[in-house]
Design a protein around this motif. Sequence first.
Motif, mmCIF file in Angstrom:
data_model
loop_
_atom_site.group_PDB
_atom_site.id
_atom_site.type_symbol
_atom_site.label_atom_id
_atom_site.label_comp_id
_atom_site.label_asym_id
_atom_site.label_seq_id
_atom_site.Cartn_x
_atom_site.Cartn_y
_atom_site.Cartn_z
ATOM 1 N N ARG A 38 9.158 4.078 -4.444
ATOM 2 C CA ARG A 38 8.158 3.587 -3.557
ATOM 3 C C ARG A 38 8.121 2.480 -2.489
ATOM 4 O O ARG A 38 9.101 1.867 -2.166
ATOM 5 C CB ARG A 38 6.929 2.135 -4.405
ATOM 6 C CG ARG A 38 6.489 2.690 -5.867
ATOM 7 C CD ARG A 38 6.218 2.020 -7.015
ATOM 8 N NE ARG A 38 5.002 1.103 -6.613
ATOM 9 C CZ ARG A 38 4.188 -0.121 -6.540
ATOM 10 N NH1 ARG A 38 5.344 0.182 -6.936
ATOM 11 N NH2 ARG A 38 3.120 -0.203 -5.526
ATOM 12 N N VAL A 40 6.397 -0.013 -0.612
ATOM 13 C CA VAL A 40 5.444 -0.789 -0.281
ATOM 14 C C VAL A 40 6.390 -2.021 0.267
ATOM 15 O O VAL A 40 7.431 -1.407 0.576
ATOM 16 C CB VAL A 40 5.098 -1.720 -2.189
ATOM 17 C CG1 VAL A 40 4.805 -0.179 -2.601
ATOM 18 C CG2 VAL A 40 6.603 -1.326 -2.346
ATOM 19 N N LYS A 41 5.680 -3.325 1.496
ATOM 20 C CA LYS A 41 6.205 -4.069 1.868
ATOM 21 C C LYS A 41 7.614 -4.452 0.932
ATOM 22 O O LYS A 41 8.508 -4.728 1.988
ATOM 23 C CB LYS A 41 5.298 -5.456 1.225
ATOM 24 C CG LYS A 41 4.609 -6.419 0.136
ATOM 25 C CD LYS A 41 3.963 -6.805 0.823
ATOM 26 C CE LYS A 41 3.176 -7.721 -0.789
ATOM 27 N NZ LYS A 41 2.139 -8.377 -0.716
ATOM 28 N N GLU A 42 7.566 -5.114 -0.509
ATOM 29 C CA GLU A 42 9.305 -4.744 -0.766
ATOM 30 C C GLU A 42 10.068 -4.305 -0.271
ATOM 31 O O GLU A 42 11.150 -4.626 -0.008
ATOM 32 C CB GLU A 42 8.519 -5.526 -2.092
ATOM 33 C CG GLU A 42 8.533 -6.715 -3.049
ATOM 34 C CD GLU A 42 6.446 -6.164 -3.039
ATOM 35 O OE1 GLU A 42 5.811 -7.120 -2.822
ATOM 36 O OE2 GLU A 42 6.153 -4.718 -2.821
ATOM 37 N N THR A 43 10.032 -2.896 -0.981
ATOM 38 C CA THR A 43 10.965 -1.855 0.267
ATOM 39 C C THR A 43 11.602 -2.110 1.324
ATOM 40 O O THR A 43 12.402 -1.323 1.597
ATOM 41 C CB THR A 43 10.457 -0.615 -0.766
ATOM 42 O OG1 THR A 43 9.053 0.113 -0.494
ATOM 43 C CG2 THR A 43 10.132 -0.524 -2.777
ATOM 44 N N ILE A 44 10.059 -1.856 1.945
ATOM 45 C CA ILE A 44 10.419 -2.086 3.451
ATOM 46 C C ILE A 44 11.142 -3.507 3.572
ATOM 47 O O ILE A 44 11.757 -3.215 4.182
ATOM 48 C CB ILE A 44 8.884 -2.127 4.629
ATOM 49 C CG1 ILE A 44 8.046 -0.547 3.616
ATOM 50 C CG2 ILE A 44 9.181 -2.374 5.974
ATOM 51 C CD1 ILE A 44 8.943 0.263 4.442
ATOM 52 N N TYR A 67 1.284 2.089 9.067
ATOM 53 C CA TYR A 67 2.159 2.020 7.700
ATOM 54 C C TYR A 67 1.676 0.283 7.094
ATOM 55 O O TYR A 67 2.251 -0.548 8.707
ATOM 56 C CB TYR A 67 2.920 2.600 6.955
ATOM 57 C CG TYR A 67 2.968 2.397 5.782
ATOM 58 C CD1 TYR A 67 2.952 4.183 5.291
ATOM 59 C CD2 TYR A 67 3.898 1.909 4.892
ATOM 60 C CE1 TYR A 67 2.645 3.738 4.062
ATOM 61 C CE2 TYR A 67 4.241 2.256 3.592
ATOM 62 C CZ TYR A 67 3.208 2.965 3.037
ATOM 63 O OH TYR A 67 3.256 3.825 1.901
ATOM 64 N N SER A 69 3.191 -1.099 5.259
ATOM 65 C CA SER A 69 3.529 -2.448 4.913
ATOM 66 C C SER A 69 4.397 -2.853 5.419
ATOM 67 O O SER A 69 5.174 -3.812 5.797
ATOM 68 C CB SER A 69 4.404 -1.591 3.698
ATOM 69 O OG SER A 69 3.918 -0.788 2.662
ATOM 70 N N HIS A 70 4.622 -2.177 6.674
ATOM 71 C CA HIS A 70 4.960 -2.400 7.845
ATOM 72 C C HIS A 70 4.232 -3.205 8.414
ATOM 73 O O HIS A 70 4.950 -4.706 9.458
ATOM 74 C CB HIS A 70 5.324 -1.248 9.291
ATOM 75 C CG HIS A 70 5.978 -0.257 8.760
ATOM 76 N ND1 HIS A 70 5.925 1.211 9.488
ATOM 77 C CD2 HIS A 70 7.341 0.145 7.597
ATOM 78 C CE1 HIS A 70 6.524 2.150 8.469
ATOM 79 N NE2 HIS A 70 6.777 1.368 8.043
ATOM 80 N N ALA A 72 2.109 -5.910 7.247
ATOM 81 C CA ALA A 72 2.521 -7.074 5.995
ATOM 82 C C ALA A 72 3.036 -8.369 6.460
ATOM 83 O O ALA A 72 4.118 -8.264 7.351
ATOM 84 C CB ALA A 72 3.145 -6.007 4.987
ATOM 85 N N THR A 75 6.581 -8.863 5.253
ATOM 86 C CA THR A 75 7.465 -7.506 6.133
ATOM 87 C C THR A 75 7.742 -8.023 7.198
ATOM 88 O O THR A 75 9.173 -8.969 7.345
ATOM 89 C CB THR A 75 6.606 -6.127 6.514
ATOM 90 O OG1 THR A 75 6.480 -5.658 4.932
ATOM 91 C CG2 THR A 75 7.532 -5.628 6.792
#
Length: 154
Positions: A38, A40-44, A67, A69-70, A72, A75
Motif C-alpha cells: 500500500r 500510505v505514510k508508513e510505507t513512504i 500525494y 502520504s508525501h 503527512a 513522512t
Amino acid sequence: MWSFDRTVQIEKPLVTFPWRSIGFYALTCQSMITFKERLVKETIVEALEESREQNPVGRILLVADNYGSHHAKLTQKRADELGIEFVFIPPYSPTLNAIEPLWKSTKREISPEIFEDKDQFRTFLTETFLRLSHRVSFTSDWIETFLPDVQKLC
C-alpha cells in the motif's frame, strides 16, 4: 480470395500483484525501486529510509507530487530526520517531475513482455528501472532548467 469466418484473438496473460512500486530516480547518486502493498505514510517513510540507506552521504532533494502520504506529518518528520528535503510540484504538473520520462520508458519496455510469474515481473521491472535510471537524457532539460550547477556527488 481467402477468408476466415472467426475473429482471431491473441491473449496475453496478465500478471497482477498487490505491490505498488516506489521509484527513487537519483540524478547524482544511486537510484532505487522498492515495492509496497500500500502507498500510505508508513510505507513512504520506509521508502525514504531505503533511499537514504542507498545514498548515505550528501543531500537528498526529493521532487514529489502532492500525494497525501508525501505531505503527512510522519513522512515530513522522518524526512527531516534523514536529511531529505521535499520539493512539491504544482498539482497536475507531472512534466516537472524528472522521474516521469523514466516511468514512461520503463512501461514501454515492460508492455510487450509476457511474464511467467510475479517474481519474474518484479525482477524485470527492477532491472529495467535501474538500467534506465543511469540515462541522464531523461532529465537533461530538467537539469538545465532547475539545477544548472549540479555536480556529481556520488
